[in-house]
Scaffold this motif. Structure first.
Motif, PDB file in Angstrom:
ATOM      1  N   GLU A  77      -5.367   7.453  -9.545  1.00 18.83           N
ATOM      2  CA  GLU A  77      -5.017   8.710  -8.887  1.00 18.83           C
ATOM      3  C   GLU A  77      -4.083   8.458  -7.704  1.00 18.83           C
ATOM      4  OE1 GLU A  77      -7.325  12.549  -6.912  1.00 18.83           O
ATOM      5  OE2 GLU A  77      -8.187  11.477  -8.628  1.00 18.83           O
ATOM      6  N   LYS A  78      -4.314   7.377  -6.978  1.00 13.15           N
ATOM      7  CA  LYS A  78      -3.434   7.016  -5.859  1.00 13.15           C
ATOM      8  C   LYS A  78      -2.017   6.743  -6.358  1.00 13.15           C
ATOM      9  CE  LYS A  78      -2.666   6.138  -1.534  1.00 13.15           C
ATOM     10  NZ  LYS A  78      -2.842   7.192  -0.497  1.00 13.15           N
ATOM     11  N   TYR A  79      -1.907   6.066  -7.505  1.00 17.14           N
ATOM     12  CA  TYR A  79      -0.577   5.795  -8.061  1.00 17.14           C
ATOM     13  C   TYR A  79       0.158   7.094  -8.370  1.00 17.14           C
ATOM     14  CZ  TYR A  79       3.133   4.636 -11.265  1.00 17.14           C
ATOM     15  OH  TYR A  79       4.372   4.555 -11.862  1.00 17.14           O
ATOM     16  N   TYR A  80      -0.518   8.054  -8.981  1.00 18.54           N
ATOM     17  CA  TYR A  80       0.156   9.297  -9.332  1.00 18.54           C
ATOM     18  C   TYR A  80       0.445  10.159  -8.110  1.00 18.54           C
ATOM     19  CZ  TYR A  80       0.246   8.443 -14.268  1.00 18.54           C
ATOM     20  OH  TYR A  80       0.560   7.917 -15.500  1.00 18.54           O
ATOM     21  N   GLN A  81      -0.243   9.923  -7.032  1.00 19.27           N
ATOM     22  CA  GLN A  81       0.133  10.582  -5.780  1.00 19.27           C
ATOM     23  C   GLN A  81       1.531  10.146  -5.342  1.00 19.27           C
ATOM     24  OE1 GLN A  81      -2.796   9.771  -2.767  1.00 19.27           O
ATOM     25  NE2 GLN A  81      -4.365  11.081  -3.680  1.00 19.27           N
ATOM     26  N   LYS A 118       0.549  -2.295  -3.562  1.00 20.17           N
ATOM     27  CA  LYS A 118       0.193  -3.158  -4.690  1.00 20.17           C
ATOM     28  C   LYS A 118      -0.920  -4.122  -4.305  1.00 20.17           C
ATOM     29  CE  LYS A 118       4.643  -3.211  -7.115  1.00 20.17           C
ATOM     30  NZ  LYS A 118       5.793  -4.065  -7.499  1.00 20.17           N
ATOM     31  N   LYS A 119      -0.814  -4.678  -3.117  1.00 23.18           N
ATOM     32  CA  LYS A 119      -1.834  -5.614  -2.647  1.00 23.18           C
ATOM     33  C   LYS A 119      -3.199  -4.944  -2.571  1.00 23.18           C
ATOM     34  CE  LYS A 119      -2.804  -8.860   1.121  1.00 23.18           C
ATOM     35  NZ  LYS A 119      -2.330  -9.394   2.423  1.00 23.18           N
ATOM     36  N   LYS A 120      -3.211  -3.678  -2.164  1.00 22.69           N
ATOM     37  CA  LYS A 120      -4.469  -2.953  -2.001  1.00 22.69           C
ATOM     38  C   LYS A 120      -5.030  -2.434  -3.317  1.00 22.69           C
ATOM     39  CE  LYS A 120      -6.536   0.973   0.475  1.00 22.69           C
ATOM     40  NZ  LYS A 120      -6.311   2.045   1.485  1.00 22.69           N
ATOM     41  N   TRP A 121      -4.142  -1.990  -4.241  1.00 13.30           N
ATOM     42  CA  TRP A 121      -4.611  -1.233  -5.396  1.00 13.30           C
ATOM     43  C   TRP A 121      -4.447  -1.925  -6.751  1.00 13.30           C
ATOM     44  CZ3 TRP A 121      -7.560   2.737  -4.311  1.00 13.30           C
ATOM     45  CH2 TRP A 121      -7.374   3.460  -3.111  1.00 13.30           C
ATOM     46  N   ASP A 122      -3.612  -2.967  -6.865  1.00 13.04           N
ATOM     47  CA  ASP A 122      -3.283  -3.504  -8.183  1.00 13.04           C
ATOM     48  C   ASP A 122      -4.488  -4.024  -8.964  1.00 13.04           C
ATOM     49  OD1 ASP A 122      -0.680  -2.825  -8.409  1.00 13.04           O
ATOM     50  OD2 ASP A 122       0.146  -4.849  -8.287  1.00 13.04           O
ATOM     51  N   LYS A 123      -5.400  -4.711  -8.286  1.00 13.08           N
ATOM     52  CA  LYS A 123      -6.553  -5.245  -9.019  1.00 13.08           C
ATOM     53  C   LYS A 123      -7.409  -4.117  -9.570  1.00 13.08           C
ATOM     54  CE  LYS A 123      -6.947  -9.750  -6.793  1.00 13.08           C
ATOM     55  NZ  LYS A 123      -7.780 -10.655  -5.944  1.00 13.08           N
ATOM     56  N   ALA A 124      -7.555  -3.049  -8.804  1.00 15.02           N
ATOM     57  CA  ALA A 124      -8.318  -1.895  -9.280  1.00 15.02           C
ATOM     58  C   ALA A 124      -7.563  -1.169 -10.389  1.00 15.02           C
ATOM     59  CB  ALA A 124      -8.601  -0.942  -8.131  1.00 15.02           C
ATOM     60  N   VAL A 163     -15.104   3.045 -11.186  1.00 17.28           N
ATOM     61  CA  VAL A 163     -14.918   4.115 -10.198  1.00 17.28           C
ATOM     62  C   VAL A 163     -13.731   3.777  -9.296  1.00 17.28           C
ATOM     63  CG1 VAL A 163     -15.972   5.379  -8.297  1.00 17.28           C
ATOM     64  CG2 VAL A 163     -17.360   4.729 -10.266  1.00 17.28           C
ATOM     65  N   MET A 164     -13.620   2.514  -8.904  1.00 19.38           N
ATOM     66  CA  MET A 164     -12.480   2.072  -8.098  1.00 19.38           C
ATOM     67  C   MET A 164     -11.172   2.242  -8.882  1.00 19.38           C
ATOM     68  SD  MET A 164     -11.981   0.833  -5.052  1.00 19.38           S
ATOM     69  CE  MET A 164     -10.626   0.089  -4.128  1.00 19.38           C
ATOM     70  N   HIS A 165     -11.218   2.009 -10.178  1.00 18.34           N
ATOM     71  CA  HIS A 165     -10.041   2.173 -11.036  1.00 18.34           C
ATOM     72  C   HIS A 165      -9.584   3.629 -11.077  1.00 18.34           C
ATOM     73  CE1 HIS A 165      -7.346   1.699 -14.439  1.00 18.34           C
ATOM     74  NE2 HIS A 165      -8.044   2.594 -15.134  1.00 18.34           N
ATOM     75  N   GLU A 191     -11.852   9.931  -0.613  1.00 14.87           N
ATOM     76  CA  GLU A 191     -10.695   9.925   0.296  1.00 14.87           C
ATOM     77  C   GLU A 191      -9.398  10.159  -0.474  1.00 14.87           C
ATOM     78  OE1 GLU A 191      -8.530   6.971   3.582  1.00 14.87           O
ATOM     79  OE2 GLU A 191     -10.412   6.375   2.637  1.00 14.87           O
ATOM     80  N   VAL A 192      -9.264   9.504  -1.619  1.00 16.31           N
ATOM     81  CA  VAL A 192      -8.075   9.694  -2.456  1.00 16.31           C
ATOM     82  C   VAL A 192      -8.004  11.138  -2.955  1.00 16.31           C
ATOM     83  CG1 VAL A 192      -6.974   9.045  -4.637  1.00 16.31           C
ATOM     84  CG2 VAL A 192      -7.907   7.276  -3.143  1.00 16.31           C
ATOM     85  N   ARG A 193      -9.125  11.683  -3.391  1.00 14.40           N
ATOM     86  CA  ARG A 193      -9.125  13.046  -3.920  1.00 14.40           C
ATOM     87  C   ARG A 193      -8.775  14.069  -2.853  1.00 14.40           C
ATOM     88  NH1 ARG A 193     -11.061  15.397  -8.340  1.00 14.40           N
ATOM     89  NH2 ARG A 193      -9.948  13.608  -9.247  1.00 14.40           N
ATOM     90  N   ALA A 194      -9.262  13.879  -1.634  1.00 14.37           N
ATOM     91  CA  ALA A 194      -8.927  14.810  -0.551  1.00 14.37           C
ATOM     92  C   ALA A 194      -7.422  14.865  -0.344  1.00 14.37           C
ATOM     93  CB  ALA A 194      -9.633  14.394   0.729  1.00 14.37           C
ATOM     94  N   LYS A 195      -6.757  13.708  -0.436  1.00 15.73           N
ATOM     95  CA  LYS A 195      -5.290  13.642  -0.313  1.00 15.73           C
ATOM     96  C   LYS A 195      -4.626  14.383  -1.476  1.00 15.73           C
ATOM     97  CE  LYS A 195      -1.250  11.685   0.918  1.00 15.73           C
ATOM     98  NZ  LYS A 195      -0.533  11.905   2.203  1.00 15.73           N
ATOM     99  N   THR A 196      -5.134  14.199  -2.684  1.00 17.28           N
ATOM    100  CA  THR A 196      -4.580  14.879  -3.861  1.00 17.28           C
ATOM    101  C   THR A 196      -4.613  16.392  -3.677  1.00 17.28           C
ATOM    102  OG1 THR A 196      -5.189  13.106  -5.398  1.00 17.28           O
ATOM    103  CG2 THR A 196      -4.915  15.312  -6.324  1.00 17.28           C
ATOM    104  N   ILE A 197      -5.764  16.927  -3.302  1.00 20.68           N
ATOM    105  CA  ILE A 197      -5.904  18.374  -3.158  1.00 20.68           C
ATOM    106  C   ILE A 197      -5.009  18.906  -2.051  1.00 20.68           C
ATOM    107  CG2 ILE A 197      -7.516  20.223  -2.536  1.00 20.68           C
ATOM    108  CD1 ILE A 197      -9.699  18.588  -3.951  1.00 20.68           C
TER     109      ILE A 197
END
Length: 376
Positions: free
Chosen positions: A260-264, A278-284, A253-255, A309-315
């Protein structure tokens, strides 16, 4: 355990109680009784009950249901009245008819309801055909709900759809009501605070251009499927590791959130992750051993909150753009913005399949026992 035998029917009926219990969140609930059955030839059966519904919600409905489970775990008879839902405010009697045969193992039956409203049930009857083709009544325990309710349980009935597990749904209150068909009381299931899902519809999203509206609705549909699959899983289940090369469900789920954050940033800002991201998201994003080490010890809501939270930003960002932007090409990979978000959508679908695969292979949690105290 109560056993009732009918020599005329060549059937053996065993009422069994639930063994495990959990509380979940859902937009529907059900209750049941289950009997084990044996017959050498096909027999018809009927489940009859009185039902009424009080609701202002168009999607709300109730039904009587029955399911036959087979000895080889193949699909047997099933009917939950979905094609003829109960919505009437007046008491009416409803019947579900089916067949059992030599391959049948058990018959489960009960009532169900969906969404917000008041759903009333009374006077359950079970009839099974005997050797002469005559329908004979069999005892249904607490058939007219005259036994007082304690602690949100229905005496003699199980909550859910299986004899093996009690499944309580937080959105539904269970009481008795003085409105009845037989006896002094009926069963009342009252649903509150349920938000019906938008299903089987693509597009028509407020403040979004046509193609972007299509994409938002598809993204949301898949995310909703992921959430429904995982939201009631416990800590043991989301942290379970199928093998040393697999990923935990919480990590998956974190992945999804990380991808999605990357494609934002890639489509909305025309760049890659910066060092802080990268520090926040790379492991996921990469998972592997880093993800296996990092993403455990949190409940499922921890991951879903990040995903939401990520999805709200996408929309929000997609609604700022139009169909012409969707057709623009990202020169770095010669992809259109629309293709990038199509990839996010199918990425969700791919990992949903992985989550479903892993979920079905989680073994029962073993109870931990403390070692005996060593006497000095």
């Amino acid at each position: 355990m109560k056993k009732v035998t009918s020599l005329l029917l060549f059937l053996s009926f065993v009422f069994t109680g639930a063994q495990t219990q959990k509380t979940i969140s859902s937009d529907w609930t059900s209750f049941n009784q289950t009997i084990d059955i044996q017959t050498t030839s096909p027999k018809k059966f009927k489940v009859i009950a009185s039902v009424k519904v009080e609701s202002t919600e168009p999607k709300a409905w109730a039904g009587v249901w029955a399911r036959v489970d087979t000895k080889n775990d193949e699909d047997g008879f099933f009917d939950n009245m979905r094609d003829r839902p109960v919505k009437s405010k007046e008491w009416q009697s409803y019947t579900v008819e089916g067949t059992i045969d030599k391959n049948s193992k058990s018959l489960s039956f009960g009532g169900l309801c969906l969404y917000n409203g008041k759903f009333y049930f009374d006077k359950f009857e079970l009839l099974i055909e005997n050797a002469k083709g005559v329908f004979e009544p069999l005892a249904v325990l607490n058939s007219s709900f005259e036994i007082p309710i304690k602690t949100d349980d229905i005496p003699k009935w199980g909550l859910g759809i299986s004899k093996d597990a009690i499944v309580k749904v937080k959105e539904y209150k269970i009481t008795l009501d003085k409105s009845s068909v037989d006896g002094k009381t009926s069963l009342l299931l009252e649903g509150n605070g349920i938000k019906p899902r938008q299903e089987a519809k693509i597009g028509n999203v407020e403040d979004a251009s046509p193609k972007i509206a299509d994409m938002i609705s598809m993204l949301e549909d898949l995310k909703d499927r992921v959430e429904r699959t995982v939201k009631n899983m416990n800590q043991y289940e989301i942290d379970y590791l199928h093998d040393e090369e697999a990923n935990r469900i919480g990590a998956l789920v974190m992945h999804l959130a990380a991808a999605e954050k990357y494609y934002q940033v890639f489509t909305f800002e025309n760049r890659e992750f910066n060092e802080e991201e990268k520090k926040k998201w790379d492991k996921a994003l990469n998972l592997d051993q880093g993800g296996r080490d990092e993403f455990k010890g949190h409940d499922i809501q921890y991951y879903l909150d990040i995903y939401n939270e990520v999805r709200a930003k996408t929309i929000s960002e997609l609604k700022k753009r139009d169909d012409a932007w969707f057709a623009e090409v990202q020169q770095r990979y010669d992809w259109t913005n629309q293709y990038c978000w199509f990839h996010v959508m199918e990425h969700q679908s791919s990992h949903l399949g992985q989550i479903l695969f892993l979920k079905k292979r989680i073994p029962p949690q073993q109870k931990q026992t403390l070692p005996h105290e060593i006497k000095k």
